[in-house]
Motif scaffolding. Structure first.
Motif, mmCIF file in Angstrom:
data_model
loop_
_atom_site.group_PDB
_atom_site.id
_atom_site.type_symbol
_atom_site.label_atom_id
_atom_site.label_comp_id
_atom_site.label_asym_id
_atom_site.label_seq_id
_atom_site.Cartn_x
_atom_site.Cartn_y
_atom_site.Cartn_z
ATOM 1 N N ILE B 168 7.837 10.733 8.885
ATOM 2 C CA ILE B 168 9.186 10.625 9.442
ATOM 3 C C ILE B 168 9.884 9.435 8.809
ATOM 4 C CG2 ILE B 168 10.554 10.429 11.552
ATOM 5 C CD1 ILE B 168 8.249 11.597 13.069
ATOM 6 N N GLY B 169 11.072 9.659 8.287
ATOM 7 C CA GLY B 169 11.841 8.567 7.667
ATOM 8 C C GLY B 169 12.038 8.817 6.190
ATOM 9 N N GLY B 170 13.311 8.949 5.805
ATOM 10 C CA GLY B 170 13.629 9.283 4.413
ATOM 11 C C GLY B 170 13.968 8.071 3.572
ATOM 12 N N GLY B 171 13.427 6.895 3.947
ATOM 13 C CA GLY B 171 13.622 5.713 3.107
ATOM 14 C C GLY B 171 12.546 5.685 2.037
ATOM 15 N N ASP B 172 12.529 4.615 1.258
ATOM 16 C CA ASP B 172 11.561 4.532 0.164
ATOM 17 C C ASP B 172 10.123 4.568 0.668
ATOM 18 O OD1 ASP B 172 13.058 4.442 -2.233
ATOM 19 O OD2 ASP B 172 13.843 2.510 -1.572
ATOM 20 N N ALA B 173 9.857 3.857 1.771
ATOM 21 C CA ALA B 173 8.487 3.802 2.279
ATOM 22 C C ALA B 173 8.010 5.196 2.667
ATOM 23 C CB ALA B 173 8.410 2.859 3.473
ATOM 24 N N GLY B 174 8.843 5.934 3.388
ATOM 25 C CA GLY B 174 8.484 7.280 3.820
ATOM 26 C C GLY B 174 8.260 8.200 2.632
ATOM 27 N N ILE B 175 9.178 8.144 1.682
ATOM 28 C CA ILE B 175 9.070 9.025 0.511
ATOM 29 C C ILE B 175 7.803 8.696 -0.274
ATOM 30 C CG2 ILE B 175 10.114 9.591 -1.702
ATOM 31 C CD1 ILE B 175 12.811 9.329 -0.427
ATOM 32 N N GLU B 176 7.554 7.414 -0.473
ATOM 33 C CA GLU B 176 6.372 7.037 -1.248
ATOM 34 C C GLU B 176 5.099 7.522 -0.543
ATOM 35 O OE1 GLU B 176 6.904 2.841 -2.048
ATOM 36 O OE2 GLU B 176 8.652 3.322 -3.282
ATOM 37 N N ASN B 177 5.061 7.405 0.764
ATOM 38 C CA ASN B 177 3.899 7.898 1.516
ATOM 39 C C ASN B 177 3.751 9.403 1.362
ATOM 40 O OD1 ASN B 177 3.925 5.621 4.393
ATOM 41 N ND2 ASN B 177 3.419 5.344 2.253
ATOM 42 N N ALA B 178 4.864 10.123 1.544
ATOM 43 C CA ALA B 178 4.810 11.585 1.471
ATOM 44 C C ALA B 178 4.335 12.025 0.090
ATOM 45 C CB ALA B 178 6.183 12.171 1.787
ATOM 46 N N LEU B 179 4.857 11.372 -0.934
ATOM 47 C CA LEU B 179 4.478 11.749 -2.298
ATOM 48 C C LEU B 179 2.992 11.480 -2.539
ATOM 49 C CD1 LEU B 179 7.526 10.363 -4.325
ATOM 50 C CD2 LEU B 179 7.029 12.740 -3.771
ATOM 51 N N ALA B 180 2.512 10.352 -1.984
ATOM 52 C CA ALA B 180 1.108 10.003 -2.212
ATOM 53 C C ALA B 180 0.176 10.951 -1.460
ATOM 54 C CB ALA B 180 0.858 8.564 -1.769
ATOM 55 N N LEU B 181 0.649 11.499 -0.335
ATOM 56 C CA LEU B 181 -0.212 12.351 0.487
ATOM 57 C C LEU B 181 -0.211 13.799 0.033
ATOM 58 C CD1 LEU B 181 0.743 10.901 3.960
ATOM 59 C CD2 LEU B 181 -1.552 10.900 2.988
#
Lengths: 296, 807
Positions: B168-181
């Motif tokens: 949840i959260g479309g900031g850099d932290a969220g995107i980076e997590n989603a991409l890594a997962l």
């Protein structure tokens, strides 16, 4: 603002070279030695020494290019001088021979020199001709991203194929696998030489493998075309997508990539003549000088 | 039973808090250390595994009962934990402070579990990271028999496999997590907005690609409503209920990672009664020289007080406990400061010198002693000889100078060094380059008995951001001096000050218009920071005609003769201008008969350049280059692709002259009309990379090169902050064999080839930031350009841009 090797600093080395040639030609005409003109006259020695020094200096470019910390001029200046003085060398060396040729090591050196210069002229042509074609062909897409796009199409094709049938999936997978063979032989031969060139060659080989494969694609496509006509209604749309991906999009990208690698290869390949022959020239030159002084 | 009243309550177990608590324990002072997490030092705990922690600034001695040396994150934390155990520190984990009430001697610290801790004094060492924002939906916390499936960090994406995970959260932290997962998990992204507008461009496009491929399912415009736990029988652990524009969505999942940003600590601090001097985001609370805030009994140490480095925090922790205990301790930096002041002839003591500076330099009188100490720690005291140049015109230095005593002379005429404007004790200079990010606008020479303080740019910007009086004073001086040097060198300063008072400081975002073609002209602008493009409507298209960097002015012709604007002027990058009214301008012209002619001549020159651009079809190039950040550049590498043979000799030259890592990527980057902008440093006027460098390792050299110094701690902030992606984190490779041994004996990688970096070479090698330094240490200049065999590569400065486009 950008200056090519020919227009560098108002083509100053062109003028130097022309002046050098002019002096040599005038000296040759004016000179009246007591034997027919050849390498053994005073002027012949002067021209010979000058040419030999010039050859050593021209070959030094390969080292200067790699001396990245050098303060001695810029590489573009060196290359500009390399091109024009290399051309002047033909005149100087020819005058040095006094137009005496034969089946001997001396003429061998001369022939090698001509090969090197001619390959160099072709190199200049390539350097001036292909960069623009390369930009036009590629647009703003880098070869890396072309590769990625192709991989992406392969992936999508597999997804679609697996939805159609296992057999189709198998076929598409095989077609993709066949296109992944690298240029084994070239890699073994050139593996220890210039990396940039190697990459070009290997990738070119890969692309050629892909061209070969295109023939295989034909059979894959023929198979699928038959599926479209005989297939059930719900898979025909998928098959259409698949052929669109593999024939329409992928082939276009492959052609683009192929052209890109071709152009790059054109700009690299002439060096495989230019450089080895210049070393051969150096060797022949040493033999020439040695034999002239000790066995003449 | 009433809870005990501690002498000191320390909030936050970062390096400052740990050090303070240990010192208190060592001295036997009753204390409690409150930490919200289950572990100590959350900020450092959250560093990635194995990250190297540095001990900058090395010159500063450590003063703490707890040991600290550079090393791996794990080692640093374990040494600290040992220190805590050894000193028997009274630490209370899971104690999240929600409010501080009361006053000195009787503070009541309320915790989130409603417990109240009582203390006579409070030390705040909570850092600036803030607490993660919570989801705030039913089911978030889990139940007694079912643990919560919501987490707020992701330490190791490889830890999870084949799970259904909602980010949840479309900031850099969220995107980076989603991409890594994604890839080894089924990943959903919940974004409150309709696009990822807060994310960096690279993250945004990577995310969109994954969504397009169907590897990540994204819910746009979605809000979480509640989390329903599922039975053990079900495949997933819970269902997240979302409210989306298309109605309710129910997403089964095993894990929810909420990256909703952090709540900045400022509101909490303000709720304690502590005052911030300005609304500026960078502002830090005013502190006494004993770290006490405006609320007696509450002390602030560490990053929150403006000291981001670990060693500073630890020293402050120690010192603040001593102060509270009534010990009058000299700060750890005392000998360092004393060494600086020893340069002055009568060798004043530190406190004498600081007092004198406050008294003699009005600009600095508004600073607290603590702020002044910090400023002095990074500043230098200069005692130049009479006639010595402090800097010369067109130098690229960006330090700021205050005159403690004596005089300096500003040279105003290039041809006649005797024409000078004197500046005397208490005044300052160097603000022009500081603010505009450009070269020095004049040469400055020392007169007799001159003592100066030279302050680095970063520190000055921090002061401008946090001390209002400093900002105001510098702004005013900037306008007066701009007028003086550009328009009216002979007009008395008092008259100019009147004009300056009427001038307006305006700020424009990139792309915003200063004025539009056809508008009535009422004022003109001096560009103080950033740059602008000048465009005209030709047919249906808006055509960029020219580009003007900071230090120039626009709109003068409108008020000199024509009454309508003949072109549209837009900010090319974040830009600040000084707007002067027509009256003010006419007043200036009246003062100097030559001025009008001079301005007209400059205008003519510009128009003829514009004509060139129009004729040569170079119009598109300017807008293309400006869109590539050339607008804020001071020096940019351009490659003419019609000449480039793709030999990569530029990259090889760069790697060979810079420890084996090329700082430019020739291939990457856009191309327009065969002009290619490779991924390489633009040496921005206001470098984004400098913004947040804890050890202040990124500097600007006198010729304009922005470079990373040896004291880089490898934190990666600059890499993240650079919008052009030109900074890498790299390890120094082993030394290569020489040219001859490669050529004759085939040893090792040859010139221009990549080094093989193996773990065996140096397993503990630290990745540090590397970037283009424009080969400032090479006598011949930029190696990339010098190594280009075909003349395709060249570097240009923004002033050359119109000429380049009109070539």
């Amino acid at each position: 603002m950008h200056q090519s090797i020919l227009s560098y600093r108002g083509s100053r080395y062109l003028w130097w070279s022309l002046l050098l040639c002019l002096i040599a030609i005038v000296a040759y005409i004016v000179d009246e030695p007591n034997m027919p003109p050849n390498g053994g006259t005073v002027l012949g020695y002067i021209l010979g020494t000058l040419s030999a020094l010039l050859i050593v200096w021209l070959m030094w470019f390969g080292i200067r290019k790699r001396c990245y910390k050098s303060k001695m001029g810029t590489v573009v200046g060196w290359l500009s001088a390399h091109v024009f003085l290399g051309l002047a060398l033909v005149i100087l060396a020819t005058l040095h021979t006094g137009f005496q040729f034969g089946m001997n090591v001396h003429t061998l050196a001369y022939v090698l020199m001509i090969i090197v210069v001619v390959s160099g002229i072709y190199g200049v042509f390539c350097y001036l001709h292909y960069p623009r074609l390369m930009t036009d062909n590629r647009g703003e897409v880098s070869p890396d991203s072309l590769m990625r796009q192709i991989q992406e199409i392969d992936r999508q094709a597999l997804v679609i194929a697996s939805e159609i049938s296992d057999e189709t999936h198998e076929r598409v997978l095989n077609s993709i696998r066949r296109s992944r063979v690298g240029g084994g032989v070239l890699k073994i031969i050139f593996g220890r030489h210039k990396k940039a060139n190697l990459e070009g060659l290997v990738q070119k080989a890969k692309v050629q493998q892909k061209i070969m494969k295109a023939k295989n694609v034909d059979s894959t496509m023929a198979f699928m075309a038959s599926r479209i006509t005989h297939g059930r209604e719900d898979t025909s749309e998928l098959l259409r997508q698949l052929t669109d991906l593999l024939i329409g999009q992928k082939e276009k990208l492959l052609a683009q990539l192929r052209r890109d690698l071709q152009y790059k290869a054109y700009m690299d390949l002439w060096l495989y003549i230019h450089v080895p022959f210049s070393f051969a020239l150096l060797a022949a030159l040493i033999v020439h000088i040695f034999s002239v002084f000790f066995y003449w | 039973m009433a809870s005990p009243i501690y002498r000191i309550a320390i909030i936050g177990s970062g390096p400052g808090g740990l050090s303070a608590a240990s010192r208190a324990a060592e001295k036997g002072v009753s204390h409690v250390l409150l930490e919200a997490e289950k572990h100590i030092s959350n900020t450092i705990y959250r560093y990635q595994k194995g990250k190297h922690v540095m001990n900058e600034p090395r010159v500063l001695p450590l003063r703490s009962p707890i040991l600290f040396d550079a090393g791996k994150r794990e080692d640093v934390l374990s040494i600290w934990q040992q220190g805590l155990d050894q000193h028997k520190v009274n630490i209370q984990h899971g104690a999240e402070v929600v409010a501080i009430e009361g006053s000195i001697g009787a503070f009541e610290i309320k915790l989130s579990n409603d417990e109240i801790v009582r203390a006579e004094t409070v030390i705040l060492g909570i850092g600036v990271q803030g607490n993660p924002r919570m989801l705030g939906v039913p089911g978030e916390k889990g139940t007694e028999d079912k643990a919560s499936i919501v987490q707020y960090t992701l330490d190791d994406p490889e830890e999870y496999e084949d799970e259904h995970i909602i980010v949840i959260g479309g900031g850099d932290a969220g995107i980076e997590n989603a991409l890594a997962l994604c890839g080894h998990n089924t990943v959903y992204m919940v974004n409150r907005g309709m696009e990822f507008e807060r994310a960096k461009e690279a993250n945004n496009s990577a995310m969109l690609a994954k969504i397009k491929k169907g590897e990540i399912v994204c819910f746009y415009g979605a809000n979480s409503v509640q989390i329903d736990a599922l039975n053990d029988m079900d495949e997933q652990k819970a269902i997240l209920v979302l409210e989306t524009p298309d109605g309710e969505a129910r997403v089964p999942c095993d894990r929810i990672i909420a990256r909703l940003g952090a709540i900045p600590p400022r509101p909490f601090i303000e709720s304690c009664g502590i005052v911030f001097p300005s609304k500026d985001r960078e502002a830090i609370p005013e502190l006494s020289d004993k770290y006490e805030t405006n609320v007696p009994g509450i002390y602030i140490i560490g990053a929150l007080g403006g000291y981001p480095l670990i060693k500073q925090c630890m020293n402050q922790g120690y010192e603040v406990v001593e102060y509270i205990d009534g010990v009058d301790l000299k700060p750890a930096d005392e000998p360092l400061l004393q060494a600086k002041f020893d340069k002055i002839k009568n060798k004043p003591s530190v406190s004498q010198a600081l007092k004198a500076i406050k008294k003699q330099v009005p600009l600095l009188s508004g600073l607290t002693t603590l702020q002044l100490r910090e400023m002095m720690l990074d500043s230098e005291v200069c005692v130049p000889n009479e006639g010595e140049y402090i800097f010369r015109k067109n130098d690229y230095t960006d330090t700021f100078f205050c005159i403690i005593s004596g005089k300096v002379n500003i040279e105003i005429d290039d041809d006649d060094p005797d024409k000078v404007i004197p500046l005397s004790q208490g005044q300052f200079f160097g603000e022009m380059s500081l603010l505009s990010g450009r070269r020095r606008s004049a040469s400055i020479r020392a007169a007799s008995g001159c003592i100066l303080i030279e302050t680095p740019r970063r520190l000055m910007n921090k002061l401008i951001g946090s001390v209002d009086s400093v900002k105001r004073t510098i702004d005013e001086a900037f306008i007066v001096r701009t007028l003086q040097t550009r328009f009216a060198p002979t007009t008395p300063v008092d008259d100019l000050t009147k004009v300056a008072k009427a001038a307006k400081m305006l700020a424009f975002k990139a792309g915003e218009e200063l004025f539009h073609e056809g508008d009535t002209a009422k004022s003109f602008h001096v560009i103080r920071k950033g740059s602008v493009t000048i465009s005209r409507q030709i047919g249906e298209h808006e055509v960029v005609m020219s580009y003007l960097p900071a230090g120039n002015y626009v709109g003068e012709m409108g008020i000199m003769g024509q009454s309508r604007r003949t072109a549209t002027v837009k900010a090319a990058t974040a830009t600040e201008t000084i707007e002067l009214s027509a009256d003010a301008f006419n007043y200036l012209i009246e003062q100097d008969a030559e001025l009008k002619k001079k301005i007209e001549a400059e205008y003519k020159q510009r128009v003829s350049k514009n004509l060139n651009i129009q004729q040569e079809g170079g119009r598109g190039i300017i807008s293309f280059l400006v869109s590539q950040g050339v607008g804020e550049a001071t020096d940019v590498l351009l490659i003419d692709e019609s000449l480039c043979v793709r030999c990569d000799n530029c990259e090889k030259a760069c790697a060979e002259t810079h420890d084996g890592t090329s700082r430019l990527d020739r291939e990457a980057g856009p191309t327009y009309a065969s002009i290619h902008v490779p991924t390489s440093c633009r040496h921005c006027e206001h470098p984004h990379c400098m913004k947040d460098c804890p050890p202040d390792a990124i500097k600007r050299a006198p010729d304009g090169e922005v470079f990373v110094g040896d004291n880089c701690i490898g934190c990666g902030n600059c890499q993240r902050n650079c919008p052009y992606g030109v900074i890498q984190m790299a390890v120094k490779p082993p030394k290569k064999p020489g040219l001859i041994s490669w050529l004759l004996f085939g040893f090792g990688p040859g010139p221009g080839r990549a080094s093989q970096i193996s773990k065996a070479h140096d397993p503990d090698a630290i990745k540090k930031a590397v970037k283009c330094d424009m080969c400032k240490d090479l006598a011949g200049g930029a190696a990339c350009v010098r190594a280009c065999p075909t003349g395709a590569a060249l570097r240009i400065k923004p002033d050359q841009l119109p000429g380049y486009a009109g070539k």
